[in-house]
Scaffold this motif. Structure first.
Motif, PDB file in Angstrom:
ATOM      1  N   TRP A 125      38.712  31.008  51.946  1.00 47.92           N
ATOM      2  CA  TRP A 125      39.759  30.366  52.742  1.00 47.92           C
ATOM      3  C   TRP A 125      41.043  31.195  52.700  1.00 47.92           C
ATOM      4  CZ3 TRP A 125      44.601  28.192  52.102  1.00 47.92           C
ATOM      5  CH2 TRP A 125      45.042  27.350  53.132  1.00 47.92           C
ATOM      6  N   LEU A 126      41.417  31.644  51.500  1.00 46.20           N
ATOM      7  CA  LEU A 126      42.636  32.451  51.370  1.00 46.20           C
ATOM      8  C   LEU A 126      42.534  33.756  52.151  1.00 46.20           C
ATOM      9  CD1 LEU A 126      43.335  31.896  47.572  1.00 46.20           C
ATOM     10  CD2 LEU A 126      44.790  31.125  49.465  1.00 46.20           C
ATOM     11  N   THR A 127      41.385  34.396  52.097  1.00 50.72           N
ATOM     12  CA  THR A 127      41.190  35.642  52.838  1.00 50.72           C
ATOM     13  C   THR A 127      41.363  35.397  54.336  1.00 50.72           C
ATOM     14  OG1 THR A 127      39.735  36.518  51.119  1.00 50.72           O
ATOM     15  CG2 THR A 127      39.560  37.513  53.305  1.00 50.72           C
ATOM     16  N   ALA A 128      40.844  34.274  54.814  1.00 53.33           N
ATOM     17  CA  ALA A 128      40.986  33.935  56.233  1.00 53.33           C
ATOM     18  C   ALA A 128      42.438  33.691  56.632  1.00 53.33           C
ATOM     19  CB  ALA A 128      40.129  32.714  56.570  1.00 53.33           C
ATOM     20  N   THR A 129      43.297  33.343  55.653  1.00 53.38           N
ATOM     21  CA  THR A 129      44.711  33.130  55.949  1.00 53.38           C
ATOM     22  C   THR A 129      45.541  34.395  55.756  1.00 53.38           C
ATOM     23  OG1 THR A 129      45.306  32.391  53.717  1.00 53.38           O
ATOM     24  CG2 THR A 129      44.586  30.695  55.290  1.00 53.38           C
ATOM     25  N   GLY A 130      44.879  35.505  55.369  1.00 56.32           N
ATOM     26  CA  GLY A 130      45.591  36.776  55.279  1.00 56.32           C
ATOM     27  C   GLY A 130      45.855  37.292  53.879  1.00 56.32           C
ATOM     28  N   VAL A 131      45.325  36.633  52.847  1.00 55.66           N
ATOM     29  CA  VAL A 131      45.519  37.123  51.486  1.00 55.66           C
ATOM     30  C   VAL A 131      44.626  38.346  51.270  1.00 55.66           C
ATOM     31  CG1 VAL A 131      45.306  36.572  49.030  1.00 55.66           C
ATOM     32  CG2 VAL A 131      46.178  34.852  50.634  1.00 55.66           C
ATOM     33  N   ASP A 132      45.214  39.406  50.682  1.00 53.84           N
ATOM     34  CA  ASP A 132      44.512  40.675  50.496  1.00 53.84           C
ATOM     35  C   ASP A 132      44.065  40.923  49.066  1.00 53.84           C
ATOM     36  OD1 ASP A 132      47.293  41.478  52.276  1.00 53.84           O
ATOM     37  OD2 ASP A 132      45.335  41.749  53.217  1.00 53.84           O
ATOM     38  N   ARG A 133      44.888  40.535  48.123  1.00 52.75           N
ATOM     39  CA  ARG A 133      44.653  40.890  46.722  1.00 52.75           C
ATOM     40  C   ARG A 133      44.541  39.617  45.892  1.00 52.75           C
ATOM     41  NH1 ARG A 133      48.073  45.256  43.495  1.00 52.75           N
ATOM     42  NH2 ARG A 133      46.451  46.527  44.426  1.00 52.75           N
ATOM     43  N   TYR A 134      43.631  39.679  44.910  1.00 55.02           N
ATOM     44  CA  TYR A 134      43.405  38.553  44.009  1.00 55.02           C
ATOM     45  C   TYR A 134      43.550  39.015  42.582  1.00 55.02           C
ATOM     46  CZ  TYR A 134      41.828  36.418  48.226  1.00 55.02           C
ATOM     47  OH  TYR A 134      41.808  35.936  49.506  1.00 55.02           O
ATOM     48  N   VAL A 135      44.248  38.210  41.784  1.00 58.01           N
ATOM     49  CA  VAL A 135      44.390  38.488  40.365  1.00 58.01           C
ATOM     50  C   VAL A 135      44.139  37.204  39.589  1.00 58.01           C
ATOM     51  CG1 VAL A 135      46.071  40.334  40.762  1.00 58.01           C
ATOM     52  CG2 VAL A 135      46.885  38.041  40.236  1.00 58.01           C
ATOM     53  N   ALA A 136      43.700  37.369  38.355  1.00 59.41           N
ATOM     54  CA  ALA A 136      43.532  36.247  37.440  1.00 59.41           C
ATOM     55  C   ALA A 136      43.870  36.752  36.048  1.00 59.41           C
ATOM     56  CB  ALA A 136      42.098  35.718  37.486  1.00 59.41           C
ATOM     57  N   TYR A 137      44.431  35.896  35.240  1.00 59.02           N
ATOM     58  CA  TYR A 137      44.736  36.241  33.855  1.00 59.02           C
ATOM     59  C   TYR A 137      43.765  35.465  32.969  1.00 59.02           C
ATOM     60  CZ  TYR A 137      48.787  38.791  35.369  1.00 59.02           C
ATOM     61  OH  TYR A 137      49.602  39.731  35.967  1.00 59.02           O
ATOM     62  N   ILE A 138      42.985  36.215  32.172  1.00 59.60           N
ATOM     63  CA  ILE A 138      41.888  35.617  31.403  1.00 59.60           C
ATOM     64  C   ILE A 138      41.975  36.067  29.952  1.00 59.60           C
ATOM     65  CG2 ILE A 138      39.371  35.478  31.188  1.00 59.60           C
ATOM     66  CD1 ILE A 138      39.249  36.049  34.238  1.00 59.60           C
ATOM     67  N   HIS A 139      41.840  35.103  29.049  1.00 56.38           N
ATOM     68  CA  HIS A 139      41.826  35.419  27.620  1.00 56.38           C
ATOM     69  C   HIS A 139      40.643  36.350  27.348  1.00 56.38           C
ATOM     70  CE1 HIS A 139      41.358  34.940  23.301  1.00 56.38           C
ATOM     71  NE2 HIS A 139      42.598  34.482  23.276  1.00 56.38           N
ATOM     72  N   PRO A 140      40.834  37.396  26.545  1.00 57.23           N
ATOM     73  CA  PRO A 140      39.759  38.372  26.322  1.00 57.23           C
ATOM     74  C   PRO A 140      38.493  37.789  25.692  1.00 57.23           C
ATOM     75  CG  PRO A 140      41.703  38.918  25.009  1.00 57.23           C
ATOM     76  CD  PRO A 140      42.082  37.762  25.873  1.00 57.23           C
ATOM     77  N   ASP A 141      38.580  36.638  25.036  1.00 53.22           N
ATOM     78  CA  ASP A 141      37.398  36.020  24.430  1.00 53.22           C
ATOM     79  C   ASP A 141      36.736  34.981  25.325  1.00 53.22           C
ATOM     80  OD1 ASP A 141      37.780  37.554  22.138  1.00 53.22           O
ATOM     81  OD2 ASP A 141      39.058  36.021  21.208  1.00 53.22           O
ATOM     82  N   HIS A 142      37.277  34.764  26.511  1.00 52.77           N
ATOM     83  CA  HIS A 142      36.734  33.723  27.398  1.00 52.77           C
ATOM     84  C   HIS A 142      35.660  34.328  28.311  1.00 52.77           C
ATOM     85  CE1 HIS A 142      36.308  30.180  29.707  1.00 52.77           C
ATOM     86  NE2 HIS A 142      37.478  29.650  29.384  1.00 52.77           N
ATOM     87  N   ALA A 143      34.456  34.451  27.767  1.00 54.04           N
ATOM     88  CA  ALA A 143      33.347  35.102  28.477  1.00 54.04           C
ATOM     89  C   ALA A 143      32.969  34.384  29.771  1.00 54.04           C
ATOM     90  CB  ALA A 143      32.130  35.206  27.556  1.00 54.04           C
ATOM     91  N   ALA A 144      33.017  33.067  29.778  1.00 52.97           N
ATOM     92  CA  ALA A 144      32.630  32.327  30.989  1.00 52.97           C
ATOM     93  C   ALA A 144      33.591  32.624  32.138  1.00 52.97           C
ATOM     94  CB  ALA A 144      32.575  30.829  30.700  1.00 52.97           C
ATOM     95  N   SER A 145      34.892  32.624  31.863  1.00 50.89           N
ATOM     96  CA  SER A 145      35.855  32.933  32.924  1.00 50.89           C
ATOM     97  C   SER A 145      35.746  34.379  33.373  1.00 50.89           C
ATOM     98  CB  SER A 145      37.284  32.629  32.471  1.00 50.89           C
ATOM     99  OG  SER A 145      37.542  31.245  32.582  1.00 50.89           O
ATOM    100  N   ALA A 146      35.471  35.276  32.434  1.00 53.76           N
ATOM    101  CA  ALA A 146      35.274  36.684  32.802  1.00 53.76           C
ATOM    102  C   ALA A 146      34.081  36.827  33.742  1.00 53.76           C
ATOM    103  CB  ALA A 146      35.083  37.541  31.555  1.00 53.76           C
ATOM    104  N   ALA A 147      33.018  36.089  33.479  1.00 53.46           N
ATOM    105  CA  ALA A 147      31.830  36.150  34.346  1.00 53.46           C
ATOM    106  C   ALA A 147      32.152  35.628  35.748  1.00 53.46           C
ATOM    107  CB  ALA A 147      30.686  35.354  33.721  1.00 53.46           C
ATOM    108  N   ILE A 148      32.930  34.569  35.828  1.00 50.51           N
ATOM    109  CA  ILE A 148      33.325  34.028  37.136  1.00 50.51           C
ATOM    110  C   ILE A 148      34.171  35.050  37.884  1.00 50.51           C
ATOM    111  CG2 ILE A 148      34.728  32.244  38.274  1.00 50.51           C
ATOM    112  CD1 ILE A 148      33.805  30.415  35.831  1.00 50.51           C
TER     113      ILE A 148
END
Length: 170
Positions: A125-148
């Motif tokens: 949805w965001l890409t369709a509205t013109g968003v180009d870049r995506y970032v996320a801040y993830i704790h280095p031990d959070h393997a599940a979020s890293a996989a997502i």
């Protein structure tokens, strides 16, 4: 900046419903499990705290209009039961739009790919509205979020902020 209005998003198994203050009572049990805060810190909110937070988040943008705030409740498609949320804060960076994204799914519903599906739907949805870049801040031990994040095409960078690694798609 005149940001587009947030819209509901449907995918195969989840519905992303634009956040309202009225979602607070149904989100309270979703956010009640202390394990949600293992990597991010904090504690489960009270109903009053959640209502206050949602009043701010539902404004949709910062006071100076430089940030676009998008928050969706993630609900199961069939039952409409709330199981988490996804969110994005969008800002203009030079000649592109960058979204700082996040996701939370109740531990009772983790391990089913719901966060991946909800996050992919939000990014679409965001890409369709013109968003180009995506970032996320993830704790280095959070393997599940890293996989997502990896499934969304993000990769870790050397940037660390408040103990979390910046992931991005470029």
């Amino acid at each position: 900046m005149n940001w587009p209005a947030i819209e509901p998003i449907e995918s195969t198994r989840v519905v992303l419903d634009p956040l309202t203050v009225q979602h607070a009572p149904e989100m309270l049990p979703v956010l009640a499990d202390p394990s949600i805060y293992e990597f991010t810190g904090g504690t489960p909110p009270t109903l009053e705290q959640l209502q206050r937070l949602y009043r701010v988040q539902t404004l949709g943008h910062s006071d100076d209009n430089a940030q676009w705030w998008l928050n969706w409740v993630v609900a199961l498609h069939d039952s409409r039961r709330a199981v988490g949320y996804v969110q994005a804060t969008v800002e203009r960076r030079a000649d592109e739009f960058e979204a700082n994204i996040a996701w939370v799914i109740s531990p009772a519903f983790q391990g089913r790919g719901l966060a991946t599906e909800a996050t992919a739907s939000m990014i679409g949805w965001l890409t369709a509205t013109g968003v180009d870049r995506y970032v996320a801040y993830i704790h280095p031990d959070h393997a599940a979020s890293a996989a997502i994040a990896r499934k969304q095409g993000l990769h870790p960078t050397s940037v660390v902020k408040d103990g979390e690694t910046r992931w991005q798609n470029e």
